[in-house]
Design a protein around this motif. Structure first.
Motif, PDB file in Angstrom:
ATOM      1  N   MET A 156      44.182  -4.627  55.302  1.00 18.44           N
ATOM      2  CA  MET A 156      44.932  -3.297  55.265  1.00 18.44           C
ATOM      3  C   MET A 156      44.586  -2.406  53.917  1.00 18.44           C
ATOM      4  SD  MET A 156      49.107  -3.030  55.351  1.00 18.44           S
ATOM      5  CE  MET A 156      49.762  -1.381  55.177  1.00 18.44           C
ATOM      6  N   GLN A 157      44.145  -2.983  52.864  1.00 14.81           N
ATOM      7  CA  GLN A 157      43.743  -2.300  51.845  1.00 14.81           C
ATOM      8  C   GLN A 157      42.556  -1.569  51.977  1.00 14.81           C
ATOM      9  OE1 GLN A 157      42.738  -4.557  48.160  1.00 14.81           O
ATOM     10  NE2 GLN A 157      42.464  -2.670  46.927  1.00 14.81           N
ATOM     11  N   ARG A 158      41.588  -2.223  52.577  1.00 17.58           N
ATOM     12  CA  ARG A 158      40.314  -1.456  52.820  1.00 17.58           C
ATOM     13  C   ARG A 158      40.292  -0.447  53.993  1.00 17.58           C
ATOM     14  NH1 ARG A 158      36.140  -6.847  53.071  1.00 17.58           N
ATOM     15  NH2 ARG A 158      36.106  -7.084  50.646  1.00 17.58           N
ATOM     16  N   GLY A 159      41.320  -0.715  54.842  1.00 16.60           N
ATOM     17  CA  GLY A 159      41.816   0.403  55.882  1.00 16.60           C
ATOM     18  C   GLY A 159      42.354   1.604  55.306  1.00 16.60           C
ATOM     19  N   ILE A 160      43.347   1.433  54.410  1.00 20.57           N
ATOM     20  CA  ILE A 160      43.861   2.622  53.817  1.00 20.57           C
ATOM     21  C   ILE A 160      42.720   3.413  52.993  1.00 20.57           C
ATOM     22  CG2 ILE A 160      45.521   3.235  51.904  1.00 20.57           C
ATOM     23  CD1 ILE A 160      47.154   0.996  52.953  1.00 20.57           C
ATOM     24  N   ILE A 161      41.748   2.430  52.123  1.00 20.27           N
ATOM     25  CA  ILE A 161      40.705   3.450  51.338  1.00 20.27           C
ATOM     26  C   ILE A 161      39.706   3.837  52.476  1.00 20.27           C
ATOM     27  CG2 ILE A 161      39.006   3.032  49.616  1.00 20.27           C
ATOM     28  CD1 ILE A 161      41.061   0.929  48.640  1.00 20.27           C
ATOM     29  N   PHE A 162      39.141   3.055  53.223  1.00 16.74           N
ATOM     30  CA  PHE A 162      37.869   3.496  54.018  1.00 16.74           C
ATOM     31  C   PHE A 162      38.304   3.603  55.397  1.00 16.74           C
ATOM     32  CE2 PHE A 162      36.703   0.310  50.846  1.00 16.74           C
ATOM     33  CZ  PHE A 162      35.827   1.016  50.064  1.00 16.74           C
ATOM     34  N   GLY A 163      39.514   3.618  55.887  1.00 14.07           N
ATOM     35  CA  GLY A 163      39.655   3.980  57.434  1.00 14.07           C
ATOM     36  C   GLY A 163      39.881   2.405  58.255  1.00 14.07           C
ATOM     37  N   PHE A 164      40.655   2.399  59.218  1.00 17.71           N
ATOM     38  CA  PHE A 164      41.005   1.086  59.798  1.00 17.71           C
ATOM     39  C   PHE A 164      39.684   1.051  60.866  1.00 17.71           C
ATOM     40  CE2 PHE A 164      45.138   1.588  57.955  1.00 17.71           C
ATOM     41  CZ  PHE A 164      45.389   0.206  57.488  1.00 17.71           C
ATOM     42  N   GLY A 165      39.356  -0.194  61.116  1.00 18.75           N
ATOM     43  CA  GLY A 165      38.589  -0.316  62.282  1.00 18.75           C
ATOM     44  C   GLY A 165      39.306  -1.406  62.968  1.00 18.75           C
ATOM     45  N   ALA A 166      38.492  -2.093  63.649  1.00 21.86           N
ATOM     46  CA  ALA A 166      38.971  -3.582  64.473  1.00 21.86           C
ATOM     47  C   ALA A 166      39.965  -4.294  63.692  1.00 21.86           C
ATOM     48  CB  ALA A 166      37.820  -4.277  64.992  1.00 21.86           C
ATOM     49  N   GLY A 167      39.995  -4.503  62.488  1.00 20.56           N
ATOM     50  CA  GLY A 167      40.737  -5.283  61.658  1.00 20.56           C
ATOM     51  C   GLY A 167      42.216  -4.730  61.763  1.00 20.56           C
ATOM     52  N   VAL A 168      42.610  -3.616  62.111  1.00 21.18           N
ATOM     53  CA  VAL A 168      43.918  -3.146  62.215  1.00 21.18           C
ATOM     54  C   VAL A 168      44.661  -4.026  63.085  1.00 21.18           C
ATOM     55  CG1 VAL A 168      43.521  -1.433  63.967  1.00 21.18           C
ATOM     56  CG2 VAL A 168      45.322  -1.113  62.491  1.00 21.18           C
ATOM     57  N   SER A 169      44.035  -4.750  64.158  1.00 21.06           N
ATOM     58  CA  SER A 169      44.747  -5.517  65.117  1.00 21.06           C
ATOM     59  C   SER A 169      45.487  -6.565  64.633  1.00 21.06           C
ATOM     60  CB  SER A 169      43.570  -5.856  66.187  1.00 21.06           C
ATOM     61  OG  SER A 169      42.567  -6.825  65.515  1.00 21.06           O
ATOM     62  N   ILE A 170      44.975  -7.323  63.312  1.00 22.37           N
ATOM     63  CA  ILE A 170      45.644  -8.351  62.859  1.00 22.37           C
ATOM     64  C   ILE A 170      46.808  -7.771  62.231  1.00 22.37           C
ATOM     65  CG2 ILE A 170      45.196  -9.725  60.797  1.00 22.37           C
ATOM     66  CD1 ILE A 170      42.383  -9.965  61.286  1.00 22.37           C
ATOM     67  N   VAL A 171      47.002  -6.574  61.511  1.00 20.53           N
ATOM     68  CA  VAL A 171      48.000  -5.859  60.939  1.00 20.53           C
ATOM     69  C   VAL A 171      48.976  -5.775  62.015  1.00 20.53           C
ATOM     70  CG1 VAL A 171      49.016  -3.926  59.671  1.00 20.53           C
ATOM     71  CG2 VAL A 171      46.714  -4.952  58.805  1.00 20.53           C
ATOM     72  N   ILE A 172      48.748  -5.334  63.238  1.00 21.20           N
ATOM     73  CA  ILE A 172      49.570  -4.848  64.234  1.00 21.20           C
ATOM     74  C   ILE A 172      49.990  -6.253  64.743  1.00 21.20           C
ATOM     75  CG2 ILE A 172      49.652  -4.108  66.612  1.00 21.20           C
ATOM     76  CD1 ILE A 172      47.589  -1.864  65.961  1.00 21.20           C
ATOM     77  N   ALA A 173      49.236  -7.193  64.865  1.00 16.76           N
ATOM     78  CA  ALA A 173      49.630  -8.666  65.436  1.00 16.76           C
ATOM     79  C   ALA A 173      50.658  -9.107  64.528  1.00 16.76           C
ATOM     80  CB  ALA A 173      48.539  -9.549  65.534  1.00 16.76           C
ATOM     81  N   ILE A 174      50.570  -8.868  63.083  1.00 14.07           N
ATOM     82  CA  ILE A 174      51.825  -9.451  62.097  1.00 14.07           C
ATOM     83  C   ILE A 174      53.052  -8.723  62.414  1.00 14.07           C
ATOM     84  CG2 ILE A 174      52.183  -9.384  59.670  1.00 14.07           C
ATOM     85  CD1 ILE A 174      49.515 -10.170  59.078  1.00 14.07           C
ATOM     86  N   PHE A 175      52.863  -7.327  62.443  1.00 16.25           N
ATOM     87  CA  PHE A 175      54.245  -6.496  62.750  1.00 16.25           C
ATOM     88  C   PHE A 175      54.827  -6.946  64.092  1.00 16.25           C
ATOM     89  CE2 PHE A 175      56.067  -2.989  65.150  1.00 16.25           C
ATOM     90  CZ  PHE A 175      56.946  -2.519  64.111  1.00 16.25           C
ATOM     91  N   LEU A 176      54.042  -7.202  65.177  1.00 20.42           N
ATOM     92  CA  LEU A 176      54.627  -7.821  66.365  1.00 20.42           C
ATOM     93  C   LEU A 176      55.128  -9.149  66.185  1.00 20.42           C
ATOM     94  CD1 LEU A 176      52.125  -6.118  68.764  1.00 20.42           C
ATOM     95  CD2 LEU A 176      54.536  -5.285  68.343  1.00 20.42           C
ATOM     96  N   PHE A 177      54.607  -9.900  65.463  1.00 24.36           N
ATOM     97  CA  PHE A 177      54.973 -11.312  65.450  1.00 24.36           C
ATOM     98  C   PHE A 177      56.395 -11.585  64.588  1.00 24.36           C
ATOM     99  CE2 PHE A 177      54.611 -15.370  62.746  1.00 24.36           C
ATOM    100  CZ  PHE A 177      55.028 -16.253  63.713  1.00 24.36           C
ATOM    101  N   ASP A 178      56.505 -10.424  63.597  1.00 18.50           N
ATOM    102  CA  ASP A 178      57.587 -10.408  62.798  1.00 18.50           C
ATOM    103  C   ASP A 178      58.602  -9.753  63.428  1.00 18.50           C
ATOM    104  OD1 ASP A 178      56.213 -11.566  60.606  1.00 18.50           O
ATOM    105  OD2 ASP A 178      57.460 -10.469  59.309  1.00 18.50           O
ATOM    106  N   LEU A 179      58.523  -9.087  64.395  1.00 21.41           N
ATOM    107  CA  LEU A 179      59.428  -8.118  65.274  1.00 21.41           C
ATOM    108  C   LEU A 179      59.789  -8.788  66.330  1.00 21.41           C
ATOM    109  CD1 LEU A 179      61.101  -5.518  65.597  1.00 21.41           C
ATOM    110  CD2 LEU A 179      59.032  -4.699  66.933  1.00 21.41           C
TER     111      LEU A 179
END
Length: 276
Positions: A156-179
């Protein structure tokens, strides 16, 4: 307005801290600032003060690599800081993933998805400690810091600084898992950093204190608390929250209309405390 600010004072302070830290990291990359450089795993403050994540340090040692003196100093600084203020304050005041999980859990309450307590039965909070150990074992086997390679915090840190790539799927997965999955699933049950800082902050000095005389047992504190098992004393006795799994987020204090909760300094000589 003043009442609203008071009601959300710790939440606003946490968000300001998290956004400021991300902004400083971004500025280091975009503008060459030397205020805070690096990642949450390893940083330099003002260009010369090292800061290093203890769990990353343990993974590197497990993988068989040597670490420099600056990393060791950085680990000591961070460990001492969180040992005093409360280890899991990192989770609620610093970690950028907290922005994602807090939003998921707020939305979960709005949609009334948190009524189904059956979710707790198949995943224990102790799982994060097993994952902590597993991360070290895998690091020793593969020869790299295993969790760092897939850490959603770094992604997430690198995505905010450099732009999100495929790694954003992990962040989305955490959001959906918690929701839709387990309430406070990632931070409360799985994250090995949370487990690490929980151990570090076990004897921390800054604690939430409960005044039983003021408590009306409304349970608002337990509803918003991401680690509500630490509030076992509510409407029972006047003691401090001594469990290292408390994140010191302050939300319980904000929602308490009885003035039964507040931050205070732990008395070293207080033998009457329940050490959780």
């Amino acid at each position: 307005m003043i009442e609203i600010l008071k009601k959300h004072r710790y939440l606003l302070a946490r968000r300001a801290t998290q956004i400021l830290l991300l902004f400083l990291y971004f500025g280091a990359n975009a503008y060459g600032w030397h205020i805070l450089e690096g990642t949450f795993g390893s940083s330099k403050l003002f260009g010369f003060i090292p800061l290093a994540d203890p769990y990353m340090f343990l993974q590197i040692l497990a993988s068989g690599f040597l670490v420099g003196l600056d990393v060791i100093v950085g680990v000591v600084i961070i460990s001492l800081f969180y040992a005093i203020v409360g280890g899991r304050a990192f989770c609620s005041w610093v970690c950028p993933i907290n922005l994602v999980t807090d939003f998921a859990n707020w939305l979960r309450r709005v949609l009334k998805l948190d009524k189904d307590e059956v979710n707790y039965r198949f995943l224990k909070r102790s799982a994060r400690y097993w994952i902590l150990v597993l991360g070290l074992i895998v690091s020793a086997i593969v020869g790299i810091a295993a969790f760092e390679a897939v850490s959603p915090i770094t992604i997430m840190q690198r995505g905010i600084i450099f732009g999100f790539g495929a790694g954003v799927s992990i962040v989305i997965a955490i959001f959906l898992f918690d929701l839709f999955g387990v309430k406070n699933g990632w931070c409360g049950h799985l994250c090995p950093l949370g487990a690490t800082y929980s151990i570090i902050g076990k004897k921390s000095l800054i604690r939430v204190s409960h005044n039983h005389e003021n408590c009306t047992n409304c349970m608002k504190c337990k509803i918003v608390c991401p680690e509500n098992q630490v509030l076992h004393m509510i409407n029972k006795e006047s003691i401090m929250v001594t469990d290292g799994e408390c994140t010191n987020c302050g939300r319980c204090i904000e929602v308490c209309g009885d003035d039964a909760l507040e931050f205070s300094f732990k008395k070293i000589s207080n033998k009457g405390e329940n050490n959780g």
